[in-house]
Design a protein around this motif. Structure first.
Motif, PDB file in Angstrom:
ATOM      1  N   LEU A 175      59.546  74.304 -30.337  1.00 53.76           N
ATOM      2  CA  LEU A 175      58.294  73.777 -30.883  1.00 53.76           C
ATOM      3  C   LEU A 175      58.488  72.621 -31.847  1.00 53.76           C
ATOM      4  CD1 LEU A 175      56.259  77.065 -31.589  1.00 53.76           C
ATOM      5  CD2 LEU A 175      56.057  75.499 -29.649  1.00 53.76           C
ATOM      6  N   LEU A 176      59.662  72.506 -32.448  1.00 55.93           N
ATOM      7  CA  LEU A 176      59.797  71.530 -33.532  1.00 55.93           C
ATOM      8  C   LEU A 176      59.636  70.092 -33.048  1.00 55.93           C
ATOM      9  CD1 LEU A 176      62.845  69.983 -33.668  1.00 55.93           C
ATOM     10  CD2 LEU A 176      63.545  72.327 -34.148  1.00 55.93           C
ATOM     11  N   HIS A 177      59.846  69.838 -31.762  1.00 54.37           N
ATOM     12  CA  HIS A 177      59.648  68.483 -31.234  1.00 54.37           C
ATOM     13  C   HIS A 177      58.202  68.243 -30.791  1.00 54.37           C
ATOM     14  CE1 HIS A 177      63.861  67.425 -31.318  1.00 54.37           C
ATOM     15  NE2 HIS A 177      64.172  68.526 -30.666  1.00 54.37           N
ATOM     16  N   GLN A 178      57.396  69.304 -30.755  1.00 55.82           N
ATOM     17  CA  GLN A 178      56.069  69.190 -30.164  1.00 55.82           C
ATOM     18  C   GLN A 178      54.937  69.293 -31.174  1.00 55.82           C
ATOM     19  OE1 GLN A 178      55.695  71.398 -26.339  1.00 55.82           O
ATOM     20  NE2 GLN A 178      57.760  72.160 -26.740  1.00 55.82           N
ATOM     21  N   ILE A 179      55.149  70.028 -32.269  1.00 59.60           N
ATOM     22  CA  ILE A 179      54.078  70.252 -33.246  1.00 59.60           C
ATOM     23  C   ILE A 179      54.650  70.011 -34.642  1.00 59.60           C
ATOM     24  CG2 ILE A 179      52.376  71.903 -34.102  1.00 59.60           C
ATOM     25  CD1 ILE A 179      52.620  73.395 -31.469  1.00 59.60           C
ATOM     26  N   PRO A 180      54.073  69.101 -35.423  1.00 55.57           N
ATOM     27  CA  PRO A 180      54.657  68.759 -36.730  1.00 55.57           C
ATOM     28  C   PRO A 180      54.521  69.860 -37.775  1.00 55.57           C
ATOM     29  CG  PRO A 180      52.621  67.545 -36.346  1.00 55.57           C
ATOM     30  CD  PRO A 180      52.944  68.220 -35.065  1.00 55.57           C
ATOM     31  N   GLU A 181      53.470  70.699 -37.678  1.00 49.85           N
ATOM     32  CA  GLU A 181      53.291  71.799 -38.619  1.00 49.85           C
ATOM     33  C   GLU A 181      52.754  73.006 -37.860  1.00 49.85           C
ATOM     34  OE1 GLU A 181      50.888  70.948 -41.997  1.00 49.85           O
ATOM     35  OE2 GLU A 181      51.962  69.104 -42.529  1.00 49.85           O
ATOM     36  N   PHE A 182      53.332  74.194 -38.101  1.00 48.60           N
ATOM     37  CA  PHE A 182      52.841  75.394 -37.440  1.00 48.60           C
ATOM     38  C   PHE A 182      53.308  76.626 -38.209  1.00 48.60           C
ATOM     39  CE2 PHE A 182      56.810  74.105 -35.418  1.00 48.60           C
ATOM     40  CZ  PHE A 182      57.573  75.258 -35.387  1.00 48.60           C
ATOM     41  N   LEU A 183      52.629  77.734 -37.920  1.00 45.38           N
ATOM     42  CA  LEU A 183      52.967  79.032 -38.513  1.00 45.38           C
ATOM     43  C   LEU A 183      53.468  79.965 -37.424  1.00 45.38           C
ATOM     44  CD1 LEU A 183      49.875  79.695 -40.842  1.00 45.38           C
ATOM     45  CD2 LEU A 183      52.109  78.802 -41.505  1.00 45.38           C
ATOM     46  N   LEU A 184      54.491  80.752 -37.739  1.00 39.29           N
ATOM     47  CA  LEU A 184      54.962  81.814 -36.854  1.00 39.29           C
ATOM     48  C   LEU A 184      54.993  83.117 -37.643  1.00 39.29           C
ATOM     49  CD1 LEU A 184      58.009  80.313 -34.889  1.00 39.29           C
ATOM     50  CD2 LEU A 184      55.722  80.804 -34.014  1.00 39.29           C
ATOM     51  N   PRO A 185      54.486  84.221 -37.071  1.00 37.75           N
ATOM     52  CA  PRO A 185      54.553  85.505 -37.770  1.00 37.75           C
ATOM     53  C   PRO A 185      56.002  85.943 -37.968  1.00 37.75           C
ATOM     54  CG  PRO A 185      52.985  85.581 -35.946  1.00 37.75           C
ATOM     55  CD  PRO A 185      53.766  84.316 -35.794  1.00 37.75           C
ATOM     56  N   TYR A 186      56.215  86.717 -39.032  1.00 33.79           N
ATOM     57  CA  TYR A 186      57.549  87.279 -39.244  1.00 33.79           C
ATOM     58  C   TYR A 186      57.987  88.046 -38.017  1.00 33.79           C
ATOM     59  CZ  TYR A 186      57.571  86.380 -44.306  1.00 33.79           C
ATOM     60  OH  TYR A 186      57.579  85.787 -45.529  1.00 33.79           O
ATOM     61  N   ALA A 187      59.275  87.960 -37.710  1.00 37.83           N
ATOM     62  CA  ALA A 187      59.814  88.602 -36.518  1.00 37.83           C
ATOM     63  C   ALA A 187      59.982  90.098 -36.737  1.00 37.83           C
ATOM     64  CB  ALA A 187      61.153  87.972 -36.158  1.00 37.83           C
ATOM     65  N   GLY A 188      59.824  90.857 -35.621  1.00 37.67           N
ATOM     66  CA  GLY A 188      59.991  92.308 -35.671  1.00 37.67           C
ATOM     67  C   GLY A 188      61.113  92.754 -34.771  1.00 37.67           C
ATOM     68  N   GLY A 189      60.816  93.742 -33.875  1.00 34.79           N
ATOM     69  CA  GLY A 189      61.831  94.248 -32.955  1.00 34.79           C
ATOM     70  C   GLY A 189      62.461  95.523 -33.457  1.00 34.79           C
ATOM     71  N   CYS A 190      63.741  95.712 -33.162  1.00 33.42           N
ATOM     72  CA  CYS A 190      64.438  96.923 -33.574  1.00 33.42           C
ATOM     73  C   CYS A 190      64.599  96.973 -35.092  1.00 33.42           C
ATOM     74  CB  CYS A 190      65.827  96.988 -32.938  1.00 33.42           C
ATOM     75  SG  CYS A 190      65.836  97.197 -31.163  1.00 33.42           S
ATOM     76  N   ASP A 191      64.627  98.192 -35.631  1.00 32.75           N
ATOM     77  CA  ASP A 191      64.896  98.387 -37.044  1.00 32.75           C
ATOM     78  C   ASP A 191      66.407  98.508 -37.222  1.00 32.75           C
ATOM     79  OD1 ASP A 191      65.036  99.027 -39.673  1.00 32.75           O
ATOM     80  OD2 ASP A 191      63.973 100.938 -39.528  1.00 32.75           O
ATOM     81  N   LEU A 192      67.034  97.393 -37.523  1.00 30.47           N
ATOM     82  CA  LEU A 192      68.496  97.362 -37.644  1.00 30.47           C
ATOM     83  C   LEU A 192      68.923  96.887 -39.021  1.00 30.47           C
ATOM     84  CD1 LEU A 192      69.309  95.797 -34.169  1.00 30.47           C
ATOM     85  CD2 LEU A 192      69.579  98.177 -34.845  1.00 30.47           C
ATOM     86  N   GLY A 193      68.040  97.026 -40.008  1.00 30.28           N
ATOM     87  CA  GLY A 193      68.359  96.541 -41.331  1.00 30.28           C
ATOM     88  C   GLY A 193      67.971  95.083 -41.474  1.00 30.28           C
ATOM     89  N   THR A 194      68.248  94.515 -42.628  1.00 30.98           N
ATOM     90  CA  THR A 194      67.901  93.133 -42.906  1.00 30.98           C
ATOM     91  C   THR A 194      68.753  92.199 -42.054  1.00 30.98           C
ATOM     92  OG1 THR A 194      67.367  93.710 -45.173  1.00 30.98           O
ATOM     93  CG2 THR A 194      67.740  91.393 -44.710  1.00 30.98           C
ATOM     94  N   ARG A 195      68.086  91.346 -41.317  1.00 33.23           N
ATOM     95  CA  ARG A 195      68.807  90.358 -40.510  1.00 33.23           C
ATOM     96  C   ARG A 195      68.250  88.997 -40.877  1.00 33.23           C
ATOM     97  NH1 ARG A 195      68.308  92.530 -34.462  1.00 33.23           N
ATOM     98  NH2 ARG A 195      69.427  90.610 -33.987  1.00 33.23           N
ATOM     99  N   THR A 196      69.012  88.258 -41.679  1.00 33.78           N
ATOM    100  CA  THR A 196      68.528  86.984 -42.193  1.00 33.78           C
ATOM    101  C   THR A 196      68.392  85.956 -41.069  1.00 33.78           C
ATOM    102  OG1 THR A 196      69.008  85.157 -43.689  1.00 33.78           O
ATOM    103  CG2 THR A 196      70.895  86.309 -42.751  1.00 33.78           C
ATOM    104  N   ILE A 197      67.392  85.098 -41.212  1.00 32.01           N
ATOM    105  CA  ILE A 197      67.241  83.986 -40.267  1.00 32.01           C
ATOM    106  C   ILE A 197      67.821  82.706 -40.859  1.00 32.01           C
ATOM    107  CG2 ILE A 197      65.182  85.030 -39.284  1.00 32.01           C
ATOM    108  CD1 ILE A 197      63.666  82.597 -40.665  1.00 32.01           C
ATOM    109  N   GLU A 198      68.499  82.824 -41.982  1.00 34.33           N
ATOM    110  CA  GLU A 198      69.023  81.638 -42.656  1.00 34.33           C
ATOM    111  C   GLU A 198      69.938  80.792 -41.759  1.00 34.33           C
ATOM    112  OE1 GLU A 198      69.107  78.922 -45.744  1.00 34.33           O
ATOM    113  OE2 GLU A 198      67.809  80.655 -45.377  1.00 34.33           O
TER     114      GLU A 198
END
Length: 510
Positions: A175-198
């Protein structure tokens, strides 16, 4: 029932049938009625009893009428029997989700062949549909057709669906090449502890992306005209971060070099797909990727991902825990070689056929037949490593296999903060598992006696399947409750195990 309600229910039934890839004739056969009757139902021209709605819901695996809150699904397992026969490995879940995200790069029509029809895929399809992408399952197949709109509508994103999958983080790269500003909800999925997106954010800053976390959303802003002026060094050799950077680089008209890249199976599938989109990539299968991006992608393309090595390992573990000889067809051997070498040190024997190519034209496959026999604990601990090491998602199955081996086995899950803890649930079905710390468990084998039990499914995919497979070995009737997490990653697993001689039944509480 009013005409309006009949029409609305008919539309729901039609959409559910198409989503499942069934024709009207297929549904009619399942309901023991005629195709014309199904046509009338879908057109809103026929009254429906609660019994008929329930039968339609069962045939389409969809609940149309609920008396009270919707109930979770459970599995009832009658264990203690050996398995036999053969089973095909389905295409990769992790490749499927990456390819669905990568389809956002293409302005043309994308057709993904033999896609895994699992809940994780369904959630992404829901998210794509909410932002304007048209998807449809081609009749009678597991082929998904994807057609993007002229302009994506991120303001309309299905927040609930997005938060039920961690994959939404991989929307950033396309998306970064297509839309200059946007919101994405926090990611979910399996409960595997804190998984940083850094690591994702560090890498994608090279393309002008800046992200702030605010009020349950990632707030993304893109500085136009920014591209990498030196190689991107990933701070972790992660699969999803490599995929995100690949997708960002695909639409950057220049050369991007990525070092410390993952070379795992889903990353390779994504590379092969991007090449079909016209993106040239050097170094596939290595930790250094050189991507020659393009300014625009608008092609009609079809692609079939390779088979899933994690599902292959699941089926192998099912054979081991039930002392069974089964043939597992279409095993992606190059992504299981370390696992099989480790099993050989434990005394496992198996036969394999000569190698042949997957439908993607690249991945090496074999058919593998398990040979029952005694196992011994390995001398060293079992732990994962980035590919070509032992796959992190295959590690939990070694806990189950270790429960069949003579001696003490240490399983070291250094990647996730708390996934090893879920493996202690094996004690409920008779295994001897000792938790040493949040990352390490010690298994004493062989298990003296597997026993039937009722267990709430762990909130993590692979440990959940491990408990299910252990129940296959336990004489008597076990119940695994709330198994949505298993449906996230496996298509019709219960039905497919039943074809090998297992007795697994899906049910809901009344």
């Amino acid at each position: 029932m009013s005409d309006d309600y009949r029409a609305r229910i008919g539309n729901l039934i039609r959409d559910a049938r198409r989503h499942k890839g069934m024709t009207q004739t297929d549904l009619a056969t399942a309901l023991a009625t005629s195709q014309s009757a199904v046509a009338r139902i879908e057109q809103g021209g026929q009254n429906l009893s609660l019994e008929m709605l329930a039968r339609i819901g069962e045939a389409l695996d969809r609940e149309f009428v609920s008396l009270g809150p919707s109930q979770p699904q459970h599995l009832r397992v009658v264990g203690g029997a050996q398995l036999s026969g053969s089973i095909d490995v389905k295409t990769s879940k992790n490749a499927a989700v990456a390819l669905l995200c990568a389809a956002l790069l293409n302005k043309g029509r994308t057709t993904l062949r033999s896609l895994a029809r699992i809940e994780e895929v369904n959630r992404i399809i829901e998210v794509l549909g909410s932002i304007g992408v048209k998807t449809r399952w081609l009749p009678g197949t597991s082929d998904l057709e994807i057609v993007p709109p002229a302009q994506l509508d991120l303001d309309a994103i299905d927040v609930d669906a997005a938060r039920r999958t961690r994959t939404v983080i991989m929307f950033l790269g396309p998306l970064l090449h297509q839309i200059p500003e946007f919101l994405l909800p926090y990611a979910g999925g399996c409960d595997l502890g804190t998984r940083t997106i850094e690591p994702h954010l560090i890498a994608l800053r090279h393309f002008g992306l800046n992200v702030m976390a605010t009020h349950g959303f990632y707030e993304a802003r893109v500085t136009a005209g920014v591209g990498p002026d030196r190689p991107i060094i990933l701070t972790e050799r992660g699969d999803t971060v490599t995929e995100n950077v690949l997708m960002a680089a695909a639409l950057h008209p220049g050369v991007t070099v990525v070092r410390n890249a993952s070379s795992n199976y889903m990353v390779q599938d994504l590379c092969f797909f991007l090449q079909k989109l016209g993106v040239r990539i050097e170094g596939i299968g290595t930790t250094t990727l050189t991507i020659h991006g393009v300014s625009q992608i608008n092609v009609d393309v079809d692609y079939q991902p390779s088979e899933d090595p994690i599902e292959a390992m699941s089926l192998l573990a099912a054979a081991v825990v039930t002392d069974s000889s089964i043939t597992i067809n279409r095993v992606p051997i190059e992504f299981l070689e370390i696992e099989l070498a480790t099993l050989e040190t434990m005394g496992m024997k198996y036969d394999i056929t000569p190698e042949y190519a997957s439908a993607n034209g690249h991945t090496r496959l074999v058919d593998l037949t398990t040979i029952p026999g005694p196992l011994r604990a390995p001398v060293d601990k079992i732990h994962p490593m980035p590919f070509p090491g032992l796959n992190i998602d295959n590690l939990p199955f070694f806990a189950l296999i270790a429960a069949k081996a003579d001696g003490r086995t240490m399983i070291h899950d250094w990647v996730y903060e708390n996934r090893a803890i879920y493996l202690t649930e094996l004690t409920k079905v008779g295994a001897q598992v000792q938790l040493l710390d949040p990352h390490r468990v010690l298994i004493n084998g062989p298990t003296p006696k597997w026993r039937a039990a009722e267990v709430v499914c762990p909130p993590a995919l692979r440990p959940g399947v491990v408990i299910l497979l252990a129940m296959l070995a336990a004489p008597g009737t076990s119940v695994l409750r709330n198994v949505y997490v298993i449906h996230r990653g496996y298509e019709d697993l219960a039905e497919r195990l039943n074809k090998l001689g297992a007795r697994v039944e899906t049910f809901r509480d009344i």
